[in-house]
Design a protein around this motif. Structure first.
Motif, mmCIF file in Angstrom:
data_model
loop_
_atom_site.group_PDB
_atom_site.id
_atom_site.type_symbol
_atom_site.label_atom_id
_atom_site.label_comp_id
_atom_site.label_asym_id
_atom_site.label_seq_id
_atom_site.Cartn_x
_atom_site.Cartn_y
_atom_site.Cartn_z
ATOM 1 N N ASP A 1 -33.980 43.664 6.880
ATOM 2 C CA ASP A 1 -34.357 43.088 5.643
ATOM 3 C C ASP A 1 -35.854 43.402 5.285
ATOM 4 O O ASP A 1 -36.035 43.386 4.044
ATOM 5 C CB ASP A 1 -34.159 41.574 5.866
ATOM 6 N N GLU A 2 -36.574 43.770 6.227
ATOM 7 C CA GLU A 2 -38.092 43.754 5.774
ATOM 8 C C GLU A 2 -38.440 45.301 5.111
ATOM 9 O O GLU A 2 -39.234 45.430 4.744
ATOM 10 C CB GLU A 2 -38.889 43.650 7.164
ATOM 11 N N THR B 1 -38.851 48.018 3.039
ATOM 12 C CA THR B 1 -39.094 48.445 1.675
ATOM 13 C C THR B 1 -39.697 49.516 1.412
ATOM 14 O O THR B 1 -40.833 49.697 2.083
ATOM 15 C CB THR B 1 -39.324 47.176 0.536
ATOM 16 N N THR C 1 -42.595 51.687 -0.333
ATOM 17 C CA THR C 1 -43.599 51.716 -1.475
ATOM 18 C C THR C 1 -43.713 52.639 -2.108
ATOM 19 O O THR C 1 -43.025 53.422 -2.260
ATOM 20 C CB THR C 1 -44.996 51.889 -0.332
#
Length: 60
Positions: A31-32, A34, A36
Protein backbone atom coordinates in the motif's frame (compact mmCIF):
# COMPACT_ATOMS: atom_id res chain seq x y z
CA UNK A 1 -4.83 -41.02 -19.99
CA UNK A 2 -1.06 -40.61 -20.20
CA UNK A 3 -1.40 -36.94 -21.12
CA UNK A 4 -3.59 -36.32 -18.09
CA UNK A 5 -1.08 -38.02 -15.77
CA UNK A 6 1.82 -36.02 -17.22
CA UNK A 7 -0.13 -32.76 -16.90
CA UNK A 8 -1.13 -33.52 -13.32
CA UNK A 9 2.45 -34.40 -12.31
CA UNK A 10 3.81 -31.28 -13.98
CA UNK A 11 1.26 -29.17 -12.12
CA UNK A 12 2.37 -30.77 -8.86
CA UNK A 13 6.02 -29.98 -9.63
CA UNK A 14 5.18 -26.37 -10.49
CA UNK A 15 3.15 -25.98 -7.31
CA UNK A 16 5.96 -27.41 -5.15
CA UNK A 17 8.46 -25.08 -6.84
CA UNK A 18 6.20 -22.10 -6.15
CA UNK A 19 5.72 -23.10 -2.50
CA UNK A 20 9.48 -23.50 -2.06
CA UNK A 21 9.89 -19.91 -3.30
CA UNK A 22 7.42 -18.49 -0.81
CA UNK A 23 4.09 -18.69 -2.67
CA UNK A 24 1.20 -18.40 -0.22
CA UNK A 25 -1.74 -18.32 -2.62
CA UNK A 26 -2.23 -14.56 -2.53
CA UNK A 27 -0.54 -11.66 -4.23
CA UNK A 28 1.41 -9.42 -1.86
CA UNK A 29 -0.11 -5.95 -1.58
CA UNK A 30 2.13 -2.96 -1.03
CA UNK A 31 0.00 0.00 0.00
CA UNK A 32 2.86 2.36 0.71
CA UNK A 33 4.60 2.24 -2.68
CA UNK A 34 3.75 5.26 -4.78
CA UNK A 35 5.76 6.71 -7.62
CA UNK A 36 7.37 10.11 -7.16
CA UNK A 37 7.37 12.83 -9.79
CA UNK A 38 11.00 12.06 -10.59
CA UNK A 39 10.17 8.41 -11.22
CA UNK A 40 7.27 9.39 -13.48
CA UNK A 41 9.59 11.75 -15.39
CA UNK A 42 12.14 8.98 -15.93
CA UNK A 43 9.39 6.61 -17.04
CA UNK A 44 8.02 9.15 -19.54
CA UNK A 45 11.43 10.14 -20.92
CA UNK A 46 11.99 7.09 -23.14
CA UNK A 47 8.57 7.15 -24.87
CA UNK A 48 8.89 10.91 -25.35
CA UNK A 49 12.35 10.48 -26.88
CA UNK A 50 11.07 7.70 -29.14
CA UNK A 51 8.19 9.91 -30.28
CA UNK A 52 10.60 12.79 -30.99
CA UNK A 53 12.87 10.53 -33.05
CA UNK A 54 9.88 9.16 -34.95
CA UNK A 55 8.54 12.64 -35.72
CA UNK A 56 11.97 13.90 -36.75
CA UNK A 57 12.47 10.91 -39.02
CA UNK A 58 9.09 11.47 -40.61
CA UNK A 59 9.62 15.18 -41.30
CA UNK A 60 13.19 14.92 -42.59
Amino acid sequence: GALFIRSYERGERVHLAMVSRGYTGAMPVIDEATATRTQWAYAAALPALALAVCLLGWTL
